[in-house]
Design an enzyme around this catalytic site. Structure first.
Site, PDB file in Angstrom:
ATOM      1  NE  ARG A   1      -3.621  -2.209   2.697  1.00 37.69           N
ATOM      2  CZ  ARG A   1      -3.365  -3.343   3.340  1.00 37.69           C
ATOM      3  NH1 ARG A   1      -2.193  -3.519   3.949  1.00 37.69           N
ATOM      4  NH2 ARG A   1      -4.259  -4.304   3.387  1.00 37.69           N
TER       5      ARG A   1
ATOM      6  CE  LYS B   1      -6.399  -0.768   4.705  1.00 42.47           C
ATOM      7  NZ  LYS B   1      -7.653  -0.913   3.929  1.00 42.47           N
TER       8      LYS B   1
ATOM      9  CG  HIS C   1      -5.263   1.004  -4.608  1.00 44.22           C
ATOM     10  ND1 HIS C   1      -4.684   0.746  -3.374  1.00 44.22           N
ATOM     11  CD2 HIS C   1      -6.382   0.232  -4.649  1.00 44.22           C
ATOM     12  CE1 HIS C   1      -5.423  -0.115  -2.700  1.00 44.22           C
ATOM     13  NE2 HIS C   1      -6.456  -0.446  -3.451  1.00 44.22           N
TER      14      HIS C   1
ATOM     15  NE  ARG D   1      -3.111  -3.203  -1.943  1.00 41.87           N
ATOM     16  CZ  ARG D   1      -2.676  -4.012  -0.979  1.00 41.87           C
ATOM     17  NH1 ARG D   1      -1.375  -4.209  -0.808  1.00 41.87           N
ATOM     18  NH2 ARG D   1      -3.526  -4.637  -0.186  1.00 41.87           N
TER      19      ARG D   1
ATOM     20  CG  HIS E   1      -6.338  -8.582   0.688  1.00 44.24           C
ATOM     21  ND1 HIS E   1      -6.437  -9.029  -0.625  1.00 44.24           N
ATOM     22  CD2 HIS E   1      -6.153  -7.237   0.605  1.00 44.24           C
ATOM     23  CE1 HIS E   1      -6.316  -8.007  -1.445  1.00 44.24           C
ATOM     24  NE2 HIS E   1      -6.157  -6.912  -0.730  1.00 44.24           N
TER      25      HIS E   1
ATOM     26  CE1 TYR F   1      -6.123  -7.189  -7.856  1.00 49.61           C
ATOM     27  CE2 TYR F   1      -6.268  -8.278  -5.725  1.00 49.61           C
ATOM     28  CZ  TYR F   1      -6.060  -7.137  -6.476  1.00 49.61           C
ATOM     29  OH  TYR F   1      -5.812  -5.940  -5.846  1.00 49.61           O
TER      30      TYR F   1
END
Length: 297
Positions: free
Chosen positions: A148, A172, A240, A243, A266, A275
């Protein structure tokens, strides 16, 4: 009472979950909007009913708020009321079993492999030498790791070593993950480190003030320059998008979803599965373009 409970919840987010400043600000903004709505109707935040919550979301709809905003607000309120139940401030959760609005499926935008290679080549030829070093190191790391943008810009110099091709990243929720990076990324980062040694910054990408890292806005300007140099529409390019390009190209070359999930950080594999839809759409296009019975023919 409303303000005290919100502050109590926000303190918990920092102390126990280690949320980022941006996440903290988002929760604070969403809860303030909810609090303002309740105060205008003489309602206390710890006494609202399920019906009150439903009426709040009907109000958001009348105000023209998007489904995405409503989903984020509901997620925020679920966590807030879950916290109140956990702390025995409420005995029930008024958001329990509430349905989130549905969003139309949108596939991530990504670049072709050739376009990425063009970007990496163009990054070496910016008019300013140091900006070229920053661009080259940043793009090589982004494309070889899928970081990120916040994770990239906050990288410290000591995270990049000649002998170590693994980055230790705290993403995160302060979740730790280890990510391999390419030899080219490490080489570009080491060249930048050597060039910036006199700045005495702990960051791999120092800002104007070397005590801080490069800002997102500052990096966007560099990315804009590289896009023009690579004859790529700058509107198609963002951190992004890089990414997404990393993930899409990895999957196309045989990476499994679990490994991709780990590298992207994730929490849920369903986020990574988007994806696979990209690959499906690509196969559909191949059939439409080349099958002898295709309607396009």
């Amino acid at each position: 009472m409303n303000r005290d409970l919100i502050d109590f919840f926000l303190e918990m987010l920092v102390a126990e979950r280690g949320v980022t400043a941006n996440t903290y600000q988002a929760y604070q903004t969403d809860l303030k909007d909810f609090m303002d709505y309740l105060q205008a109707r003489d309602l206390e935040i710890d006494r609202v009913s399920k019906r009150d919550i439903h009426q709040y979301f009907e109000f958001l709809g009348r105000e023209g708020k998007t489904a995405r905003t409503a989903i984020r607000r509901l997620s925020c309120l679920r966590q807030f009321y879950g916290f109140l139940v956990q702390e025995n401030i409420r005995s029930d959760d008024p958001t329990y079993l509430m349905q989130s609005p549905s969003l139309p499926q949108s596939l991530p935008k990504y670049l072709s492999e050739q376009e990425v290679f063009n970007l990496l080549s163009a990054s070496e030829f910016l008019d300013d030498y140091r900006r070229s070093l920053v661009a080259k190191a940043a793009l090589e790391i982004l494309y070889s790791s899928g970081l990120r943008i916040s994770e990239l810009l906050s990288l410290r110099k000591d995270q990049i070593q000649q002998a170590t091709k693994i980055l230790r990243i705290y993403g995160k929720g302060r979740r730790e993950r280890l990510i391999p990076v390419s030899d080219a990324a490490v080489k570009a980062a080491l060249v930048l480190k050597k060039n910036d040694a006199s700045l005495k910054s702990v960051f791999l990408f120092p800002g104007r003030n070397p005590q801080n890292h490069l800002t997102r806005q500052g990096f966007d300007k560099i990315l804009f320059e590289v896009a023009l140099k690579a004859n790529l529409d700058p509107c198609r390019l963002s951190p992004h998008v890089l990414r997404h390009s990393f993930a899409s190209h990895m999957l196309a070359h045989g990476a499994d979803l679990r490994s991709l999930q780990m590298m992207l950080g994730h929490a849920d594999i369903s986020t990574t599965q988007i994806y696979t839809h990209l690959q499906t759409e690509h196969l559909k296009k191949i059939v439409q373009d080349f099958h002898p019975l295709s309607m396009k023919k």
